[in-house]
Design an enzyme around this catalytic site. Structure first.
Site, PDB file in Angstrom:
ATOM      1  N   HIS A   1      45.891  51.836  45.332  1.00 24.63           N
ATOM      2  CA  HIS A   1      45.523  51.760  43.915  1.00 24.63           C
ATOM      3  C   HIS A   1      46.336  50.667  43.232  1.00 24.63           C
ATOM      4  CE1 HIS A   1      42.976  55.348  43.878  1.00 24.63           C
ATOM      5  NE2 HIS A   1      43.778  55.745  44.861  1.00 24.63           N
TER       6      HIS A   1
ATOM      7  N   HIS B   1      45.849  43.055  40.328  1.00 21.07           N
ATOM      8  CA  HIS B   1      44.385  43.150  40.493  1.00 21.07           C
ATOM      9  C   HIS B   1      43.704  43.256  39.121  1.00 21.07           C
ATOM     10  CE1 HIS B   1      42.760  43.156  44.517  1.00 21.07           C
ATOM     11  NE2 HIS B   1      41.677  43.759  44.088  1.00 21.07           N
TER      12      HIS B   1
ATOM     13  N   TYR C   1      46.840  37.937  57.104  1.00 23.82           N
ATOM     14  CA  TYR C   1      47.010  37.773  55.653  1.00 23.82           C
ATOM     15  C   TYR C   1      47.031  39.135  54.966  1.00 23.82           C
ATOM     16  CZ  TYR C   1      45.033  36.780  50.945  1.00 23.82           C
ATOM     17  OH  TYR C   1      44.757  36.740  49.601  1.00 23.82           O
TER      18      TYR C   1
ATOM     19  N   GLY D   1      37.016  39.597  42.705  1.00 21.49           N
ATOM     20  CA  GLY D   1      37.435  38.201  42.786  1.00 21.49           C
ATOM     21  C   GLY D   1      38.936  37.983  42.688  1.00 21.49           C
ATOM     22  N   ASN D   2      39.724  39.051  42.748  1.00 18.10           N
ATOM     23  CA  ASN D   2      41.171  38.916  42.590  1.00 18.10           C
ATOM     24  C   ASN D   2      41.817  38.087  43.696  1.00 18.10           C
ATOM     25  OD1 ASN D   2      41.805  40.694  40.183  1.00 18.10           O
ATOM     26  ND2 ASN D   2      40.514  42.012  41.447  1.00 18.10           N
TER      27      ASN D   2
END
Length: 152
Positions: free
Chosen positions: A42, A84, A120, A89-90
């Site tokens: 979260h 976030h 990553y 698209g973050n």
């Protein structure tokens, strides 16, 4: 960052599931993702995003002359995606910000190659667990230049 988000989503009217896109607007609902370990992660609650984004900018301004550009850009990217701030698209906005910081300091962009995507994500998870060195190293690997070959 809002402008980058708006540019990325220009021409896109809805997200998956029919959720309308508000270009360049922070999220209004809390969001989460499944991690590489299939855990639910979260992010910052939507109500706290504006304050956290201000803290991020302050952190950047306090560190931009102190930290090496690769470390600065990687830590900025991690801090951004940890917030976030957008419904979608973050990661893309975070990578654009990371590369903007690098290019502003005369470095080429760090491109996260598809074959390194899981490394990553794993490095981001480690940074979430207060071990940012892996993410900095991961970002450095995606750089054509290294700390030793570039003086700034």
């Amino acid at each position: 960052m809002k402008e980058l988000h708006a540019m990325l989503f220009s021409g896109i009217k809805t997200l998956v599931g029919g959720v309308p896109v508000v270009h360049g607007a922070y999220k209004i609902k809390d969001n989460h993702v499944l991690t590489a370990n299939s855990q639910s992660h979260h992010y910052i609650p939507a109500t706290q995003v504006p304050v956290e984004m201000e803290k991020l900018i302050t952190w950047y301004n306090d560190n931009k002359q102190i930290l090496h550009p690769i470390k600065l850009s990687a830590l900025f990217h991690h801090r951004f995606v940890a917030i976030h701030p957008f419904p979608d698209g973050n990661g893309r906005v975070g990578r654009l910000c990371m590369n903007y910081i690098l290019m502003k300091k005369g470095y080429p962009p760090a491109i996260i190659r598809k074959e390194n995507r899981w490394d990553y994500y794993t490095a981001l998870e480690e940074a979430d667990n207060n071990k940012p060195e892996s993410f900095v190293h991961s970002s450095k690997k995606e750089q054509p230049w290294t700390f030793a070959t570039r003086a700034s």
